[in-house]
Design an enzyme around this catalytic site. Structure first.
Site, PDB file in Angstrom:
ATOM      1  N   THR A 143     -82.218 -45.633 -86.145  1.00  0.00           N
ATOM      2  CA  THR A 143     -81.400 -44.917 -87.134  1.00  0.00           C
ATOM      3  C   THR A 143     -82.268 -44.167 -88.145  1.00  0.00           C
ATOM      4  O   THR A 143     -81.822 -43.171 -88.725  1.00  0.00           O
ATOM      5  CB  THR A 143     -80.428 -45.874 -87.842  1.00  0.00           C
ATOM      6  OG1 THR A 143     -81.127 -47.067 -88.216  1.00  0.00           O
ATOM      7  CG2 THR A 143     -79.284 -46.257 -86.934  1.00  0.00           C
TER       8      THR A 143
ATOM      9  N   TYR B 224     -68.511 -49.303 -89.208  1.00  0.00           N
ATOM     10  CA  TYR B 224     -67.180 -48.910 -89.663  1.00  0.00           C
ATOM     11  C   TYR B 224     -66.053 -49.786 -89.108  1.00  0.00           C
ATOM     12  O   TYR B 224     -65.151 -50.180 -89.835  1.00  0.00           O
ATOM     13  CB  TYR B 224     -66.878 -47.430 -89.354  1.00  0.00           C
ATOM     14  CG  TYR B 224     -65.566 -46.971 -89.983  1.00  0.00           C
ATOM     15  CD1 TYR B 224     -65.520 -46.623 -91.321  1.00  0.00           C
ATOM     16  CD2 TYR B 224     -64.381 -46.941 -89.248  1.00  0.00           C
ATOM     17  CE1 TYR B 224     -64.330 -46.255 -91.920  1.00  0.00           C
ATOM     18  CE2 TYR B 224     -63.183 -46.569 -89.841  1.00  0.00           C
ATOM     19  CZ  TYR B 224     -63.159 -46.228 -91.176  1.00  0.00           C
ATOM     20  OH  TYR B 224     -61.977 -45.875 -91.757  1.00  0.00           O
TER      21      TYR B 224
ATOM     22  N   TYR C 207     -79.555 -55.578 -83.438  1.00  0.00           N
ATOM     23  CA  TYR C 207     -80.013 -55.033 -84.715  1.00  0.00           C
ATOM     24  C   TYR C 207     -78.924 -55.289 -85.743  1.00  0.00           C
ATOM     25  O   TYR C 207     -77.862 -54.669 -85.712  1.00  0.00           O
ATOM     26  CB  TYR C 207     -80.321 -53.546 -84.568  1.00  0.00           C
ATOM     27  CG  TYR C 207     -80.793 -52.855 -85.838  1.00  0.00           C
ATOM     28  CD1 TYR C 207     -81.218 -53.573 -86.959  1.00  0.00           C
ATOM     29  CD2 TYR C 207     -80.818 -51.464 -85.907  1.00  0.00           C
ATOM     30  CE1 TYR C 207     -81.647 -52.932 -88.105  1.00  0.00           C
ATOM     31  CE2 TYR C 207     -81.247 -50.803 -87.059  1.00  0.00           C
ATOM     32  CZ  TYR C 207     -81.660 -51.543 -88.149  1.00  0.00           C
ATOM     33  OH  TYR C 207     -82.078 -50.901 -89.290  1.00  0.00           O
TER      34      TYR C 207
ATOM     35  N   ILE D 137     -89.956 -54.177 -87.338  1.00  0.00           N
ATOM     36  CA  ILE D 137     -89.769 -52.776 -86.989  1.00  0.00           C
ATOM     37  C   ILE D 137     -89.634 -52.051 -88.320  1.00  0.00           C
ATOM     38  O   ILE D 137     -88.645 -52.215 -89.032  1.00  0.00           O
ATOM     39  CB  ILE D 137     -88.548 -52.554 -86.079  1.00  0.00           C
ATOM     40  CG1 ILE D 137     -88.794 -53.236 -84.721  1.00  0.00           C
ATOM     41  CG2 ILE D 137     -88.281 -51.061 -85.886  1.00  0.00           C
ATOM     42  CD1 ILE D 137     -87.612 -53.223 -83.777  1.00  0.00           C
TER      43      ILE D 137
END
Length: 294
Positions: free
Chosen positions: A49, A112, A138, A209
């Site tokens: 992202t 969402y 994740y 990460i």
């Protein structure tokens, strides 16, 4: 070498550099890939992202992944990000996306929709069944609006064969320690919070990460390496110098913050696709001062 060994240490969630006209800047992306690998990171994550994937087309995502494989050229492992909130669409994408040269798929929890824990379990179970590569969960509730709790994480780790690990970015240290206590031996747990990586590795995580490693690959990799070797004094010394940088980097938005750092370092242009915009002039000034003094 197993996945836990391959993905131990510092991974970097690569930014996607853009040109002034907002097209992908592949020259700059190549420079960033060389910079982080030469800086000592252990692997790269393409299309996380941080790479602004919500604003990339399907064609751009494939082009970026293929470019990244070619540029990395086997120097370090490559993980590819494929996530979203339409499970069926992701199942189809996992069947058609070029993943031959990837070692794993990092998949952010659905955003969402706010599914229940059972919904999250079934979502990841479906992805794992469809994926030709191991899935890394994740958990980033600050972005998705729903926490993947420790019990669901452990259930996925124990019951779903193709789920190999988690990037845990809840910021909840108690939850992290619960996962580390109950996980299967071969289940990889890495941090998703730059500012918490040091204490989380001390608790038993096997790396991170990172966003910050786009700009500071050497310092960040050295810190993580020292922490993994239980040289906590050295790790703390490095981390202490980076704390102010983390605060500036995430003060307004990610990846606007890290792109501001990287533009000051002449690695990339300071361009982002809407709805994300560059950091404010005041913050940019503070970042410039921090870089000059570091």
């Amino acid at each position: 070498m197993g996945l836990r060994e391959q993905l131990r240490g510092t991974g970097v969630a690569l930014v996607t550099p853009f040109q002034k006209n907002f097209s992908v800047d592949y020259t700059a992306l190549g420079k960033v890939i060389d910079f982080v690998i030469e800086g000592g990171v252990n692997y790269v994550v393409s299309l996380g992202t941080t790479g602004e994937t919500p604003t990339l087309s399907k064609e751009e995502k494939k082009e970026i992944a293929l470019f990244t494989y070619d540029k990395v050229a086997g120097r370090v492992p490559v993980v590819v990000g494929i996530g979203g909130n339409n499970t069926d669409e992701l199942v189809q994408e996992l069947g058609s996306f070029p993943l031959d040269k990837a070692v794993a798929v990092l998949s952010a929890s659905p955003y969402y929709s706010k599914p229940s824990q059972e919904g999250l379990f079934q979502h990841y179970k479906a992805l794992a069944a469809a994926s030709p590569k191991p899935i890394l969960l994740y958990n980033v509730p600050g972005r998705t609006g729903r926490n993947l709790n420790a019990a669901t994480t452990i259930r996925l780790a124990k019951e779903v064969k193709n789920i190999a690990g988690i990037k845990e970015a809840s910021g909840d240290m108690a939850q992290c320690m619960e996962i580390l206590r109950d996980k299967p031996e071969d289940f990889l747990v890495v941090s998703g919070d730059d500012a918490l990586a040091f204490p989380q590795i001390a608790c038993g995580m096997e790396g991170i990460i990172s966003v910050a490693a786009n700009a500071y690959p050497r310092a960040f990799s050295d810190m993580v390496s020292a922490a993994l070797k239980s040289d906590l004094r050295k790790a703390k010394q490095i981390n202490d110098k980076l704390i102010a940088g983390y605060e500036l980097m995430f003060a307004e938005n990610n990846p606007a913050g890290v792109k501001a750092f990287m533009s000051e370092m002449k690695l990339i242009g300071n361009y982002l696709r809407l709805p994300v915009v560059p950091v404010s002039e005041g913050l940019q000034g503070k970042i410039k001062e921090y870089i000059a003094g570091s």
